[in-house]
Write an enzyme that holds these catalytic residues in place. Structure first.
Site, short mmCIF file in Angstrom:
data_model
loop_
_atom_site.label_atom_id
_atom_site.label_comp_id
_atom_site.label_asym_id
_atom_site.label_seq_id
_atom_site.Cartn_x
_atom_site.Cartn_y
_atom_site.Cartn_z
CG ASP A 1 -0.25 -0.04 2.55
OD1 ASP A 1 0.94 -0.44 2.61
OD2 ASP A 1 -0.86 0.37 3.56
CG ASP B 1 4.04 0.03 1.63
OD1 ASP B 1 3.52 -1.06 1.81
OD2 ASP B 1 3.82 1.01 2.36
CG ASN C 1 0.40 3.29 4.30
OD1 ASN C 1 0.19 3.16 5.50
ND2 ASN C 1 1.43 2.74 3.68
CB THR D 1 4.48 -4.34 2.99
OG1 THR D 1 4.11 -3.82 1.70
CG2 THR D 1 5.61 -5.33 2.85
CG PHE E 1 -1.95 1.39 9.68
CD1 PHE E 1 -2.98 2.31 9.89
CD2 PHE E 1 -1.76 0.92 8.39
CE1 PHE E 1 -3.78 2.74 8.84
CE2 PHE E 1 -2.55 1.35 7.33
CZ PHE E 1 -3.57 2.26 7.56
CG ASN E 2 0.29 -2.91 7.55
OD1 ASN E 2 -0.18 -1.88 7.07
ND2 ASN E 2 1.54 -3.30 7.34
CG HIS F 1 7.30 0.13 9.69
ND1 HIS F 1 7.38 -0.02 11.05
CD2 HIS F 1 6.90 1.41 9.47
CE1 HIS F 1 7.03 1.11 11.64
NE2 HIS F 1 6.74 2.00 10.71
CG ASP F 2 5.98 -1.82 4.64
OD1 ASP F 2 5.65 -2.26 5.75
OD2 ASP F 2 5.29 -1.04 3.96
C1 BDR Z 1 2.87 -0.16 8.63
O1 BDR Z 1 1.79 0.73 8.39
C2 BDR Z 1 2.05 1.55 7.28
O2 BDR Z 1 1.87 2.88 7.64
C3 BDR Z 1 3.46 1.27 6.83
O3 BDR Z 1 3.53 1.31 5.42
C4 BDR Z 1 3.74 -0.09 7.40
O4 BDR Z 1 3.38 -1.10 6.49
C5 BDR Z 1 3.55 0.24 9.91
O5 BDR Z 1 2.64 0.16 10.97
CA CA Z 2 2.85 -0.61 4.17
#
Ligand code: BDR
Ligand code: CA
Length: 318
Positions: A10, A15, A39, A124, A165-166, A239-240
């Protein structure tokens, strides 16, 4: 042997970095990119995916997927990723046509066309596309090599005190993925908060001196500014990127086995990845959980991938 993967994403600043590493690291082979609302809305993240393909010279099928979560109202993250979902850099026009298939069908087609056990799914973003692909074609579950997902955590959240979040964005889809009988690696916040793009990293990328490296620097600078304002970080956690890095080099982080389940009925804890390392819940292990990052290794391979892509004539010319 290269690790073959489908990146379901996303984009999203981190990403975008995951896409670039997947395209530029010789130890992995990017088979397809699929997008999922997360996102930002689906049209925005899909446009961003195509823009990243254009700037990095990525030429693989790209398909748009789910417009929102399975059950819950949609969540987006403009406070972190901006109104476009990839604020900061100038986004080039797409050079690729979007694949006409829905992301779910592209995932199924790629997995079924490959030798069993040779394709890894790397989600991701929210897990909506992956859950729908499992439901549409259950045979993919035994054919996929592994699911290496960015999401969850065992100590904290970022969307709520306990939910990342994801997972928070589509907890029912996430639970379907964790509970399916395929190997899952959870690359959660405990790991990814170690993956900050510090000033020395940004300087190394800047020194490559290509249009792609300038794009990446703009991505990291915007991401750094929102992480500073919103979450008090000195540098942004990318993160991703960590999921793709582990496919290329499993020594980039350590893992520990656990039973993981997603909280779906909590009063305050919806989307929490309940992680049982000690068997307290009496459930079988279903996940390898990422624990400790070798940050030097992560950034060395990422800088190398940006430099390798930058050396391609069509990328250098942008
Ligand atoms: C995740 O949430 C999104 O904002 C980032 O792309 C990442 O995948 C981090 O919590
Ligand atoms: Ca992401």
């Amino acid at each position: 042997m290269t690790e073959r993967l489908i990146l379901d994403c996303d984009p999203g600043h981190d990403d975008a970095l995951a896409m670039i590493l997947a395209a530029g690291d010789p130890r992995v082979e990017l088979l397809a990119v699929t997008t999922c609302a997360g996102n930002q809305t689906l049209p925005k993240v899909t446009r961003n995916a195509l823009a990243v393909c254009a700037v990095a010279g990525i030429d693989v099928p790209v398909a748009a997927g789910s417009v929102g979560p399975l059950v819950r109202p949609q969540m987006v993250a403009p406070e972190i990723h901006g109104e476009s979902g990839l604020d900061g850099p100038v986004l080039p026009e797409a050079t690729l046509e979007l694949d006409p298939r829905h992301a779910v069908d592209l995932i199924i087609d790629v997995v079924l066309a490959a030798e069993p056990g040779t394709v890894t799914l790397v989600p991701t973003g929210p897990l909506t596309n992956i859950a729908l692909a499992m439901r549409k074609e259950p045979a993919i579950v035994e054919r996929v090599k592994r699911v290496v997902l960015m999401g969850g955590s065992y100590t904290r959240g970022n969307k709520t005190p306990t939910a990342e979040f994801n997972i928070a964005a589509d907890p029912e889809a996430a639970q379907a993925v964790f509970s399916a009988p395929w190997p899952v690696t959870m690359v959660g916040l405990d790991l990814t908060h170690q993956a900050t793009a510090d000033t020395d990293v940004v300087d190394r990328i800047k020194a490559i001196g290509s249009p792609l490296s300038s794009f990446v620097v703009d991505v990291l600078e915007f991401f750094g500014s929102t992480y500073r304002e919103q979450q008090g970080f000195d540098a942004p956690p990318v993160h991703d990127l960590c999921c793709v890095a582990w496919l290329g080099d499993p020594e980039v982080f350590t893992t520990r086995e656990a039973f993981v389940a997603v909280e779906l009925t909590g009063t305050w804890t919806n989307g929490m990845t309940v992680t049982d390392f000690s068997g307290l819940l009496g459930q079988p292990v279903n996940t390898d959980v990422a624990i400790t990052l070798d940050k030097q290794r992560l950034w060395d391979m990422t800088v190398d991938a940006i430099a390798a892509l930058s050396a391609q004539p069509e990328v250098a010319a942008r």
